[in-house]
Design a protein around this motif. Sequence first.
Motif, PDB file in Angstrom:
ATOM      1  N   SER A   1       0.826  -1.208  -0.031  1.00 29.85           N
ATOM      2  CA  SER A   1       0.126   0.141   0.018  1.00 29.85           C
ATOM      3  C   SER A   1       0.725   1.188   0.084  1.00 29.85           C
ATOM      4  O   SER A   1       0.493   2.322  -0.465  1.00 29.85           O
ATOM      5  CB  SER A   1      -0.887  -0.032   1.278  1.00 29.85           C
TER       6      SER A   1
ATOM      7  N   GLN B   1       1.472   4.546  -3.527  1.00 29.95           N
ATOM      8  CA  GLN B   1       1.208   5.843  -3.396  1.00 29.95           C
ATOM      9  C   GLN B   1       1.318   6.622  -4.593  1.00 29.95           C
ATOM     10  O   GLN B   1       2.293   6.211  -5.196  1.00 29.95           O
ATOM     11  CB  GLN B   1       2.091   6.311  -2.271  1.00 29.95           C
TER      12      GLN B   1
ATOM     13  N   ALA C   1       5.523   4.138  10.095  1.00 30.89           N
ATOM     14  CA  ALA C   1       4.585   3.453   9.544  1.00 30.89           C
ATOM     15  C   ALA C   1       4.429   2.076  10.461  1.00 30.89           C
ATOM     16  O   ALA C   1       5.454   1.402  10.184  1.00 30.89           O
ATOM     17  CB  ALA C   1       4.889   3.147   8.090  1.00 30.89           C
TER      18      ALA C   1
ATOM     19  N   ASP D   1      -0.370  -1.873   9.153  1.00 29.39           N
ATOM     20  CA  ASP D   1      -1.719  -0.847   8.759  1.00 29.39           C
ATOM     21  C   ASP D   1      -1.791  -0.751   7.129  1.00 29.39           C
ATOM     22  O   ASP D   1      -0.885  -1.414   6.536  1.00 29.39           O
ATOM     23  CB  ASP D   1      -1.527   0.505   9.596  1.00 29.39           C
TER      24      ASP D   1
ATOM     25  N   TRP E   1      -2.644   2.028   3.898  1.00 30.21           N
ATOM     26  CA  TRP E   1      -2.817   3.583   3.404  1.00 30.21           C
ATOM     27  C   TRP E   1      -3.438   3.404   2.003  1.00 30.21           C
ATOM     28  O   TRP E   1      -2.866   2.731   1.350  1.00 30.21           O
ATOM     29  CB  TRP E   1      -1.404   4.251   3.302  1.00 30.21           C
ATOM     30  N   GLU E   2      -4.349   4.327   1.763  1.00 38.20           N
ATOM     31  CA  GLU E   2      -4.749   4.454   0.652  1.00 38.20           C
ATOM     32  C   GLU E   2      -3.919   4.976  -0.204  1.00 38.20           C
ATOM     33  O   GLU E   2      -3.072   5.866   0.284  1.00 38.20           O
ATOM     34  CB  GLU E   2      -6.402   5.365   0.640  1.00 38.20           C
TER      35      GLU E   2
ATOM     36  N   TYR F   1      -2.744   9.006   0.244  1.00 35.16           N
ATOM     37  CA  TYR F   1      -2.435   9.282   1.598  1.00 35.16           C
ATOM     38  C   TYR F   1      -1.321  10.479   1.583  1.00 35.16           C
ATOM     39  O   TYR F   1      -1.581  11.338   2.259  1.00 35.16           O
ATOM     40  CB  TYR F   1      -2.139   8.248   2.471  1.00 35.16           C
TER      41      TYR F   1
ATOM     42  N   PHE G   1      -9.722   8.417   9.392  1.00 34.79           N
ATOM     43  CA  PHE G   1      -9.228   7.069   9.523  1.00 34.79           C
ATOM     44  C   PHE G   1     -10.399   5.969  10.055  1.00 34.79           C
ATOM     45  O   PHE G   1     -11.479   6.495  10.660  1.00 34.79           O
ATOM     46  CB  PHE G   1      -7.908   6.840  10.141  1.00 34.79           C
TER      47      PHE G   1
ATOM     48  N   PHE H   1      -6.574   6.146   5.759  1.00 38.88           N
ATOM     49  CA  PHE H   1      -5.760   5.194   6.737  1.00 38.88           C
ATOM     50  C   PHE H   1      -6.468   4.441   7.495  1.00 38.88           C
ATOM     51  O   PHE H   1      -7.674   4.809   7.800  1.00 38.88           O
ATOM     52  CB  PHE H   1      -5.047   6.194   7.688  1.00 38.88           C
TER      53      PHE H   1
END
Length: 300
Positions: free
Chosen positions: A25, A29, A91, A95, A97-98, A101, A122, A215
């Motif tokens: 993820s 980005q 990070a 987790d 992340w879109e 982000y 989030f 998130f």
Amino acid sequence: MNNSYVSIGMPVYNGAAYIRQAIDSLLAQTHQNFELIISDNGSNDETQEICRQYALQDKRIKFYVNEVNLGALSNFTKVLEIAQYDYFMWAAHDDIWESEYISALVSIMEKDAEVAIAFTMFDAINESNQMIVEYPTILDIPSDDLYQRLAKYIKQHERLGKANPFYALMRKKYTKQAFATAYPLLQKGVWASDMLFIFQMLSLGKFVVSPQKLFHKRIITASNNNSVPEDWHSYFNGYQYLISQSEVLNYTQKVRLLSDVFYRRKKLYIDYPLVSFVSKLKSIIKSLIKKVNNGYKRRQ
């Protein structure tokens, strides 16, 4: 696309179950100008093998291995010290992340030099990536007024996601400054010391939250414990310490914030015992219902 570079620090220990999703993820980005610093803390699962494979495929990934486990705090410190760019974010290895982000947060930072920390809306997800809960209350904290910003943070309930901006995008100079100030509390293992670190960050600059939900914080059921330890006094004492040590707060602001801490502490004494009682009561009722149902089935 914004050309600003970002340092991402990912401390990890035995993260094989989820680290692929996390790295994927980040590599997806839209803002591609970043370094991903992964520091393995002596894992004994497949984490190191996975990370080495990714590091061979993408030169932005810098992989380090601690021969012995240094402890979580030292590993978080290590990735911060290695970071070379002005924008920094921690990070967690589990987790997600879109893709927008980092781009959204860098844009916030670039528009206002007084922003010390930027975050997005989030939610919390479980082991299967299913949403558990959203945290809209995070939008209530930002304020251009220093006292209001800090007071809103103190007053927000500890169960409403207020620790999660620990994984926000920050200006590295403020991150290092706040981390150094809060380090004695972090080192002692004070409950919710991550929240105290964020409080210190909020004292150094503005906090901006994007309304986009970009998130996803993973909550592992087995390790999810919402209870407050008996030594919750240390958490509030931490606020008192940071307020008294502050060089940016005037006397009036300090007095008002200490008062806010006092009332939040008092409220927590009421909140958590009540929540604990209700939780235990629900558990007892469920157990009784189960016994009744089992007895009914046996009679059939």
